[in-house]
Scaffold this motif. Structure first.
Motif, mmCIF file in Angstrom:
data_model
loop_
_atom_site.group_PDB
_atom_site.id
_atom_site.type_symbol
_atom_site.label_atom_id
_atom_site.label_comp_id
_atom_site.label_asym_id
_atom_site.label_seq_id
_atom_site.Cartn_x
_atom_site.Cartn_y
_atom_site.Cartn_z
ATOM 1 N N ARG A 139 -30.530 -21.251 6.786
ATOM 2 C CA ARG A 139 -29.444 -20.301 7.023
ATOM 3 C C ARG A 139 -29.065 -20.333 8.499
ATOM 4 O O ARG A 139 -29.903 -20.547 9.351
ATOM 5 C CB ARG A 139 -29.878 -18.890 6.641
ATOM 6 C CG ARG A 139 -30.043 -18.764 5.141
ATOM 7 C CD ARG A 139 -30.568 -17.411 4.766
ATOM 8 N NE ARG A 139 -30.607 -17.216 3.348
ATOM 9 C CZ ARG A 139 -31.383 -17.887 2.508
ATOM 10 N NH1 ARG A 139 -32.165 -18.847 2.936
ATOM 11 N NH2 ARG A 139 -31.368 -17.625 1.212
ATOM 12 N N ALA A 140 -27.793 -20.062 8.725
ATOM 13 C CA ALA A 140 -27.320 -19.960 10.097
ATOM 14 C C ALA A 140 -26.528 -18.672 10.203
ATOM 15 O O ALA A 140 -25.782 -18.317 9.293
ATOM 16 C CB ALA A 140 -26.433 -21.152 10.441
ATOM 17 N N MET A 141 -26.741 -17.969 11.290
ATOM 18 C CA MET A 141 -25.986 -16.732 11.497
ATOM 19 C C MET A 141 -25.939 -16.419 12.986
ATOM 20 O O MET A 141 -26.703 -16.961 13.778
ATOM 21 C CB MET A 141 -26.581 -15.581 10.701
ATOM 22 C CG MET A 141 -28.004 -15.202 11.066
ATOM 23 S SD MET A 141 -28.681 -13.927 10.010
ATOM 24 C CE MET A 141 -28.906 -14.783 8.503
ATOM 25 N N THR A 142 -25.053 -15.541 13.325
ATOM 26 C CA THR A 142 -24.890 -15.140 14.708
ATOM 27 C C THR A 142 -26.097 -14.315 15.172
ATOM 28 O O THR A 142 -26.757 -13.661 14.361
ATOM 29 C CB THR A 142 -23.590 -14.338 14.890
ATOM 30 O OG1 THR A 142 -23.510 -13.896 16.235
ATOM 31 C CG2 THR A 142 -23.531 -13.140 13.968
ATOM 32 N N LYS A 143 -26.332 -14.320 16.477
ATOM 33 C CA LYS A 143 -27.445 -13.538 17.025
ATOM 34 C C LYS A 143 -27.216 -12.038 16.875
ATOM 35 O O LYS A 143 -28.130 -11.243 17.069
ATOM 36 C CB LYS A 143 -27.696 -13.908 18.485
ATOM 37 C CG LYS A 143 -26.526 -13.631 19.405
ATOM 38 C CD LYS A 143 -26.819 -14.097 20.820
ATOM 39 C CE LYS A 143 -25.600 -13.889 21.699
ATOM 40 N NZ LYS A 143 -25.816 -14.371 23.034
ATOM 41 N N ASN A 144 -25.994 -11.628 16.519
ATOM 42 C CA ASN A 144 -25.694 -10.208 16.319
ATOM 43 C C ASN A 144 -26.248 -9.668 15.001
ATOM 44 O O ASN A 144 -26.315 -8.465 14.809
ATOM 45 C CB ASN A 144 -24.179 -9.970 16.362
ATOM 46 C CG ASN A 144 -23.588 -10.333 17.711
ATOM 47 O OD1 ASN A 144 -24.310 -10.488 18.688
ATOM 48 N ND2 ASN A 144 -22.285 -10.491 17.758
ATOM 49 N N VAL A 145 -26.609 -10.556 14.094
ATOM 50 C CA VAL A 145 -27.158 -10.120 12.806
ATOM 51 C C VAL A 145 -28.638 -9.795 13.008
ATOM 52 O O VAL A 145 -29.406 -10.599 13.524
ATOM 53 C CB VAL A 145 -26.988 -11.202 11.724
ATOM 54 C CG1 VAL A 145 -27.686 -10.798 10.431
ATOM 55 C CG2 VAL A 145 -25.518 -11.466 11.470
ATOM 56 N N LYS A 146 -29.032 -8.617 12.581
ATOM 57 C CA LYS A 146 -30.419 -8.161 12.742
ATOM 58 C C LYS A 146 -30.962 -7.722 11.384
ATOM 59 O O LYS A 146 -30.204 -7.353 10.485
ATOM 60 C CB LYS A 146 -30.508 -6.979 13.719
ATOM 61 C CG LYS A 146 -29.901 -7.243 15.079
ATOM 62 C CD LYS A 146 -30.693 -8.273 15.840
ATOM 63 C CE LYS A 146 -30.054 -8.472 17.206
ATOM 64 N NZ LYS A 146 -30.526 -9.632 17.882
#
Length: 164
Positions: A139-146
């Motif tokens: 998976r890849a996601m932005t660092k803003n996803v927590k």
């Protein structure tokens, strides 16, 4: 039987061509019946001898055969041959069936866990399926996803996810 795409398969044609080449080195000459994803699902839900199976004797399909015991039984219990279940190879192991029966009837969590482990051992020693790929669900996601924790299956829990 192989398919060109579907169900999140990773490059199915090149992967199957590699498998074909690799097996040829072991003196197995395989050919492919290439179908779309829907046709493969129809074949899976019918006995291998049914017309929908197109005369194939193997299927490279990307479905989860997880250790969730209900799914494990769906794909492997001898009573679950198509069209009742997804035991497409028509695999039968009486010890496996007996262990699944014990799991279904038990309420003791320790006994259930012991029997799930035994079912897995039986399957490893007498497999109905050849596992080619172990997809770790990259998976890849932005660092803003927590709050996201990647499950070791295709089923994800998004209730803890938030944006920061």
């Amino acid at each position: 039987m192989i398919t060109t795409s579907g169900s999140g398969q990773m490059l199915p044609l090149p992967m199957n061509e590699y498998l074909q080449q690799n097996l040829k080195e072991c003196n197995f000459d395989i050919s492919f019946e290439v179908v779309d994803w829907g046709a493969m699902l129809v074949a899976l839900r019918n006995p291998p001898s049914a017309p929908q199976g197109l005369g194939v004797d193997a299927m490279n399909i990307s479905l989860h055969i997880s250790m969730d015991i209900s799914q494990f039984a769906l794909f492997n219990l001898s009573a679950n041959t198509p069209p009742k279940g997804r035991n497409w190879p028509n695999w039968k192991n009486s010890e496996f069936d007996a262990v699944i029966d014990k799991i279904e009837k038990s309420t003791d969590q320790e006994e259930i866990l012991t029997n799930i482990q035994r079912a897995h051992e039986i399957f490893v020693d007498d497999p109905a399926w050849l596992f080619i790929v172990h997809d770790r669900n990259a998976r890849a996601m932005t660092k803003n996803v927590k709050g996201f924790t990647s499950a070791q299956s295709w089923f994800q829990d998004f209730t803890t996810v938030y944006m920061e």
